[in-house]
Design an enzyme around this catalytic site. Structure first.
Site, mmCIF file in Angstrom:
data_model
loop_
_atom_site.group_PDB
_atom_site.id
_atom_site.type_symbol
_atom_site.label_atom_id
_atom_site.label_comp_id
_atom_site.label_asym_id
_atom_site.label_seq_id
_atom_site.Cartn_x
_atom_site.Cartn_y
_atom_site.Cartn_z
ATOM 1 N N VAL A 211 7.465 2.460 4.070
ATOM 2 C CA VAL A 211 8.368 1.728 3.188
ATOM 3 C C VAL A 211 7.859 1.782 1.746
ATOM 4 C CG1 VAL A 211 9.428 -0.519 2.703
ATOM 5 C CG2 VAL A 211 9.165 0.240 5.072
ATOM 6 N N CYS A 212 6.555 1.613 1.567
ATOM 7 C CA CYS A 212 5.970 1.667 0.215
ATOM 8 C C CYS A 212 6.146 3.052 -0.401
ATOM 9 C CB CYS A 212 4.497 1.287 0.259
ATOM 10 S SG CYS A 212 4.189 -0.401 0.819
ATOM 11 N N ASP A 213 5.976 4.080 0.411
ATOM 12 C CA ASP A 213 6.169 5.457 -0.042
ATOM 13 C C ASP A 213 7.606 5.643 -0.527
ATOM 14 O OD1 ASP A 213 5.786 8.330 -0.338
ATOM 15 O OD2 ASP A 213 6.772 8.545 1.617
ATOM 16 N N SER B 9 0.843 -1.199 0.000
ATOM 17 C CA SER B 9 0.000 0.000 0.000
ATOM 18 C C SER B 9 0.874 1.243 0.000
ATOM 19 C CB SER B 9 -0.912 0.030 1.228
ATOM 20 O OG SER B 9 -1.626 1.251 1.245
#
Length: 169
Positions: A63-65, A58
């Site tokens: 971390v995804c960002d 997501s």
């Protein structure tokens, strides 16, 4: 459908991945996802290009960002390489995120509709209906050249390794 247990963990807890594990040397299966503009998008739309696919659970997590921002920044430096970030996030969330973060060098896709990518590439987490974290590099002939299923979903992928493979194509 293939089920893989104990292949990856989330916060130390094993999760089940659905779909066929993709391997280096395989022909990349086509898939259909949705753009942030609600348009269909298929891998075959990028025939003839090298593709780096960044897979995130997501975009609303730290971390995804960072993973999305890192590959977007690198995309601006690459020639004839399509950089894609795919998640199960809704297209509206992806649109908001891209507008807020200035994501302009890569394509963000939602696999929420039918998990076409997640099932075809073995990245779908059964218990959460999210994609596990990873990176794929696919050459201009749709041959998979690099696959990383990040073993602990909360950790970063090996950015340098994926970009090194891209640079050699």
């Amino acid at each position: 459908m293939e089920r893989r247990n104990n292949f990856v963990t989330m916060k130390g807890n094993p999760v089940t991945l659905l779909g066929t594990e993709i391997k280096v040397g395989s022909i990349a299966p086509d898939f259909t996802a949705v753009t942030k503009e609600l348009q269909p998008f298929a891998l075959s739309d990028l025939n003839g290009k090298v593709k780096l696919i960044s897979i995130v659970p997501s975009i609303d997590t730290g971390v995804c960002d960072l993973q999305t921002m890192t590959f977007n920044e690198e995309a601006g430096k690459l020639k004839n390489v399509a950089v894609i970030t795919i998640s199960m996030d809704l297209p509206f969330a992806l649109g908001r995120y891209c507008a807020t973060k200035g994501i302009e060098n890569s394509v963000t896709l939602s696999d929420h509709r039918d998990a076409s990518f997640g099932k075809a590439y073995g990245f779908l987490i059964d218990e959460l209906r999210l994609l596990t974290r990873g990176v794929l590099v696919i050459d201009e002939n749709n041959v998979v050249k690099h696959v990383e299923y990040v073993k602990e979903i909360t950790e970063h992928p090996d950015y340098d390794r994926a970009l090194d493979v891209v640079s050699k194509l």
